[in-house]
Scaffold this active site. Sequence first.
Site, mmCIF file in Angstrom:
data_model
loop_
_atom_site.group_PDB
_atom_site.id
_atom_site.type_symbol
_atom_site.label_atom_id
_atom_site.label_comp_id
_atom_site.label_asym_id
_atom_site.label_seq_id
_atom_site.Cartn_x
_atom_site.Cartn_y
_atom_site.Cartn_z
ATOM 1 N N HIS A 78 0.840 -1.206 0.000
ATOM 2 C CA HIS A 78 0.000 0.000 0.000
ATOM 3 C C HIS A 78 0.872 1.251 0.000
ATOM 4 C CE1 HIS A 78 -4.108 -1.671 1.584
ATOM 5 N NE2 HIS A 78 -3.669 -2.284 0.509
ATOM 6 N N TYR A 207 -9.093 4.870 8.165
ATOM 7 C CA TYR A 207 -9.172 5.219 9.588
ATOM 8 C C TYR A 207 -10.259 6.282 9.702
ATOM 9 C CZ TYR A 207 -4.768 2.808 10.609
ATOM 10 O OH TYR A 207 -3.788 1.865 10.777
ATOM 11 N N PRO A 299 -3.484 -0.543 19.287
ATOM 12 C CA PRO A 299 -3.357 -1.049 17.919
ATOM 13 C C PRO A 299 -3.449 0.003 16.803
ATOM 14 C CG PRO A 299 -5.497 -1.608 18.835
ATOM 15 C CD PRO A 299 -4.711 -1.005 19.948
ATOM 16 N N LYS A 303 1.591 -0.995 15.239
ATOM 17 C CA LYS A 303 3.041 -0.987 15.464
ATOM 18 C C LYS A 303 3.565 -2.170 16.278
ATOM 19 C CE LYS A 303 4.050 2.661 13.244
ATOM 20 N NZ LYS A 303 4.628 2.405 11.929
ATOM 21 N N TYR A 391 4.099 6.268 10.172
ATOM 22 C CA TYR A 391 3.244 5.138 9.802
ATOM 23 C C TYR A 391 4.023 4.091 8.997
ATOM 24 C CZ TYR A 391 -1.027 2.607 8.844
ATOM 25 O OH TYR A 391 -1.987 1.625 8.799
#
Length: 398
Positions: A78, A207, A299, A303, A391
């Site tokens: 991604h 998200y 979560p 990570k 990220y």
Amino acid sequence: MASQAVTRTQVGIVGAGPAGLLLSHLLHLAGVESVVLENRSREYVQQRVRAGVLEQATADLLAETGVGRRLARDGIVHHGLELRFDGAAHRIALSDLAGGRTIVIYGQQKVVEDLTEARLAAGGQIHFEVADVSVHDIDSAEPKIRYTVGGEPRELACDFIAGCDGFHGVCRPSIPAGALSVYDHVYPYGWLGILATVPPSTDELIYCYHDRGFALHSLRSPELSRLYIQVDPDEDIANWPDERIWEELHTRFAIHDGWSLKEGPIVDKAITAMRSFVVEPMQYGRLFLAGDAAHIVPPTGAKGMNLAVADVRVLSRALAEWYRTGRRDLLDGYSAACLDRVWRVQDFSYWMTSMLHREPGDDGFAHRRNLARLRYVASSRAAATGLAENYVGLPFAE
Ligand code: APR
Ligand code: PHB
């Protein structure tokens, strides 16, 4: 008293999760012998549904060390993610913002399966379903692990012990009280997660922040969707029949432009509490803690496994150096080397989590602050870059 069968190894590893298995694999490549002791069965360990986002550095490490074949085939690369709030979608172009780095979607249990196969194929020792594991003499040069197999006592004498037994393991509590500082933060919410056999309704992870709370649309494969919603931490799963879960997901993900969420059979459903937790140092005598045994992140941002991988990379190098040259400075520096990254990731996970969840009892301040943060990240390249580089994950230190 029954006589105790004693065996020896260089590094005794407690726990066959990602941390323990990868440590054993990396040590093997460096010519160091280890034995892994796991109290669950192989099937149980490989079926646990966990997160599924690999940072670029994690995926690279698995590929470079010869355990990335299935990852290269089935992992889904991604380049971005979506933030969804105020009824609209906002794409964060992770790779453009973070120097071309990507993430790979690949279930944690598949990493565990790949590592288990690689270790067993190389003649590695993983003992599943051992019981009564305890560690002894950790402040001496001859630490040992005691356990039982079918009720029979065994002892594994080691040079070092790696505590890779997760948050509820026995290694961390074996360190004398007072030797560790504990930093703990419990969040007033949890995640209800489902796995559904339905093609994902999105190409990239979503998200979502909604008046009713957080929601996440993730995936495992072109046929398998993984979705989460924020719930009370002590919520009973029995209150959430499948129809109620789908209804809540539809409500939270709704946007103005007609996007729709596909439904399918739910094959796994669970609620997890959320916390941030760190112990310092991550070592006592000849016992080294790695992964969830030493730290937990919420979560949001996925990570946990990436941090476990970073720990055991440092630990394997330090142990290899000790066996090769007798130098112990890398071992002495293990905790400090790991904690630097651990706290960076703690801060990022906390930031993502607080920005995306509804605070119970909030009088409206936290809600407006969250919306302001989200609008800033979605509209400022500088703010989005901060999210993106954390990220996709910071590169490993040399
Ligand atoms: N004896 C032997 N094994 C044990 C014991 C014990 N007393 N207690 C726990 N274990 C095993 C667990 O069954 C598990 O297989 O240790 C393993 C720990 O694995 P994980 O919990 O997966 O932890 P870790 O390897 O550090 O990986 C971190 O996994 O838990 C997720 O969210 C976490 O993504 C993160 C990653
Ligand atoms: C998952 O796919 O399980 C997942 C993805 C992203 C997260 C957490 C979990 O932030």
